[in-house]
Design a protein around this motif. Structure first.
Motif, short mmCIF file in Angstrom:
data_model
loop_
_atom_site.label_atom_id
_atom_site.label_comp_id
_atom_site.label_asym_id
_atom_site.label_seq_id
_atom_site.Cartn_x
_atom_site.Cartn_y
_atom_site.Cartn_z
N ARG A 381 57.23 27.74 54.80
CA ARG A 381 57.33 27.81 53.34
C ARG A 381 56.03 28.40 52.82
N GLU A 382 56.13 29.52 52.15
CA GLU A 382 54.95 30.22 51.61
C GLU A 382 54.09 29.26 50.79
N GLY A 383 52.79 29.23 51.14
CA GLY A 383 51.85 28.42 50.38
C GLY A 383 51.67 27.01 50.86
N ARG A 384 52.48 26.55 51.83
CA ARG A 384 52.35 25.18 52.32
C ARG A 384 51.22 25.08 53.35
N TRP A 385 50.57 23.90 53.38
CA TRP A 385 49.44 23.66 54.26
C TRP A 385 49.86 23.21 55.66
N TRP A 386 51.09 23.31 55.99
CA TRP A 386 51.57 22.93 57.32
C TRP A 386 52.93 23.58 57.56
N TYR A 387 53.31 23.65 58.83
CA TYR A 387 54.66 24.12 59.15
C TYR A 387 55.13 23.45 60.45
N PRO A 388 56.43 23.15 60.56
CA PRO A 388 56.96 22.52 61.77
C PRO A 388 57.62 23.53 62.71
N THR A 389 57.48 23.29 64.00
CA THR A 389 58.23 24.03 65.01
C THR A 389 59.00 23.02 65.85
N THR A 407 45.66 26.57 56.88
CA THR A 407 45.48 27.06 55.52
C THR A 407 46.85 27.51 55.00
N PRO A 408 47.04 27.56 53.67
CA PRO A 408 48.35 27.91 53.11
C PRO A 408 48.94 29.19 53.73
N VAL A 409 50.16 29.07 54.18
CA VAL A 409 50.83 30.14 54.92
C VAL A 409 51.21 31.30 54.00
N GLU A 410 51.08 32.52 54.53
CA GLU A 410 51.50 33.74 53.82
C GLU A 410 52.46 34.51 54.70
N PRO A 413 55.05 41.31 55.91
CA PRO A 413 56.22 41.98 56.48
C PRO A 413 56.38 41.84 57.99
N SER A 414 55.29 41.93 58.75
CA SER A 414 55.41 41.87 60.20
C SER A 414 54.79 40.63 60.82
N ALA A 415 54.21 39.76 59.99
CA ALA A 415 53.54 38.59 60.53
C ALA A 415 53.40 37.50 59.49
N VAL A 416 53.54 36.26 59.93
CA VAL A 416 53.17 35.09 59.14
C VAL A 416 51.72 34.79 59.46
N ARG A 417 50.88 34.62 58.45
CA ARG A 417 49.43 34.48 58.67
C ARG A 417 48.89 33.18 58.07
N TYR A 418 47.88 32.65 58.74
CA TYR A 418 47.19 31.44 58.30
C TYR A 418 46.00 31.25 59.24
#
Length: 471
Positions: A381-389, A407-410, A413-418
């Motif tokens: 989720r864009e802007g969240r401070w965590w993500y689950p796999t 850090t908040p996820v962005e 187009p070719s990559a999710v970055r944090y």
């Protein structure tokens, strides 16, 4: 804004220029050699005098490179890292402009890989006028020093130059040129150089930037004096008659999502700025042009919600696209955790990324075996401070869930970055929940890679996630 009284002159270029110009002026750092759009946006005049520090947007648009003398560059860096909680910085081992003796280690394609002060650097073979092989050595200068997350070597060259934004002095050249099409103004500039009371150093040629055509005689003279002083110091060093006081410094500044939002707010005080201005401009040159068009046609509110749906529908990622999970580390490096398919996209700002896993070893911290046919489903989720796999076997059995604190996820187009913040939360197949790698987070704070405020935010997020999973 008040006129700055400092003698620290900084030149800024790239997609962050308007916001950084405003921010630096507020921190009593003078901005010089402003472009025409910047001059139009600010109700003040800008000097075209030589710059002490250069600030340039990185090739991947994720941040900026700062280079100049150690004290001056550090002052600009200190001002920049105050922009947001997820602004991070790293000092380069090979600063731009550094001169030293490089030894050839190997030949790789079009480059000679060299060792310079125990750091690998690349020298383009086509720029060398003789045959070289491993073991050869020669004097070089660092031309560019990429940020650590780009995972590429600094570029070096055998030619030596001195630059201050409006003027370059080039060793083993003669004459005066202007880096602009021939015109009456450029011809006049060449003629004015001959009238200056300071002579060009023997064995060095001068190349003026086009902006120098706007300078008065005093500014031109100061520019020549400064490059002469540096060139003379270089000559003395190369002749072994005096050591060079080469206190140069280069920093990388990485802007996270919250920092980009803070830059939006700063820019919005100066000129029309859409929500997500810098987040969108960081996507690509085409996206940057789209932002310029949107802001020219309307007067957007920078405090609106980032238009995730509009930006990703236009530039990606969309359902069916392939994206990397670019895992940034607090020391500045970044690598892909793997490439997956966007299997779900939601307009409010969410992606689901599915990766097919290969067998071998165990899943980090979970302890469950990794086998062919396993899948990893990551929900972003864009802007969240965590993500689950969530890891599952080929038969669909749950093999554990790894919640990365970052850090908040962005979603580019070719990559999710944090940037990973070390501390993570694990949900094991039996339903038990643990927090891991708290010690690594503290070590990163002790090493100076993660600011204490950011570390405390990471711990707070981890506690909240742990409680939610344990209920």
């Amino acid at each position: 804004m008040n006129e700055s009284t400092t003698d620290l002159a900084t030149r800024v270029r790239g997609i962050y220029t308007t916001a950084l110009t405003a921010h630096l002026l507020e921190n009593d750092i003078e901005v010089v050699q402003a472009s025409q759009p910047i001059q139009q946006r600010f109700d003040r005049s800008f000097s075209v005098k030589p710059a002490d520090v250069m600030v340039e947007t990185t090739a991947g648009r994720q941040g900026v490179i700062i280079h100049g003398s150690s004290v001056s560059a550090q002052r600009v860096r200190n001002a920049c890292i105050d922009i947001g909680i997820d602004t991070l910085s790293w000092q380069h081992s090979l600063p731009v402009g550094l001169i030293g003796e490089a030894s050839v280690k190997s030949i790789e394609g079009a480059d000679a890989v060299c060792s310079l002060q125990n750091t690998e650097a690349a020298l383009r073979l086509e720029n060398i006028d003789r045959y070289i092989e491993p073991g050869d050595s020669f004097t070089v200068q660092v031309r560019s020093s990429p940020p650590p997350w780009e995972d590429s070597r600094p570029r070096i060259q055998t030619g030596i130059q001195v630059k201050n934004g409006i003027l370059s002095a080039i060793r083993n050249k003669t004459g005066v040129t202007v880096d602009a099409p021939d015109s009456e103004a450029t011809r006049e500039l060449v003629g004015m150089t001959d009238l200056l009371s300071v002579d060009v150093l023997d064995g060095w040629g001068l190349r003026w930037d086009a902006q120098a055509t706007e300078c008065d005689l005093d500014t031109l003279q100061t520019a020549v004096q400064r490059v002469n002083e540096r060139a003379a110091a270089i000559e003395a060093s190369l002749d072994k008659t005096a050591p060079i006081n080469d206190e140069l410094c280069t920093y990388s500044i990485w802007f996270g999502r919250e920092s980009r939002s803070a830059l939006d707010r700063v820019r919005g005080k100066v000129t029309s700025t859409m929500a997500g201005h810098h987040r969108t401009k960081a996507v690509s040159a085409r996206a940057s042009a789209g932002v310029d068009l949107a802001e020219a046609l309307c007067d957007p509110d920078p405090n609106d919600t980032f238009p995730f749906a509009a930006v990703t529908q236009q530039f990606g990622p969309a359902e069916g696209d392939q994206v990397d999970l670019m895992h940034g580390k607090p020391d500045g490096r970044a690598f892909s955790l793997g490439r997956g398919e966007v299997t779900d996209w939601e307009a409010e700002g969410s992606l689901e990324i599915t990766r097919q896993m290969s067998g071998g070893g165990h899943y980090d911290a979970l302890g469950t075996p990794r086998k062919d046919g396993d899948t990893a489903v990551t929900k972003i989720r864009e802007g969240r401070w965590w993500y689950p796999t969530v890891y599952r076997s080929q038969e669909g059995h749950h093999k554990g869930t790894y919640l990365n604190i970052c850090t908040p996820v962005e979603c580019f187009p070719s990559a999710v970055r944090y940037v990973d913040l070390h501390i993570d939360v694990i949900k094991h197949p039996d339903g038990s929940v643990t927090t891991v790698d708290e010690d690594e987070l503290q070590m990163s704070v002790d090493d100076g890679d993660i600011p204490p405020e950011l570390a405390e935010r990471a711990r707070s997020v981890a506690r909240s996630v742990n409680r939610a999973l344990s209920d």
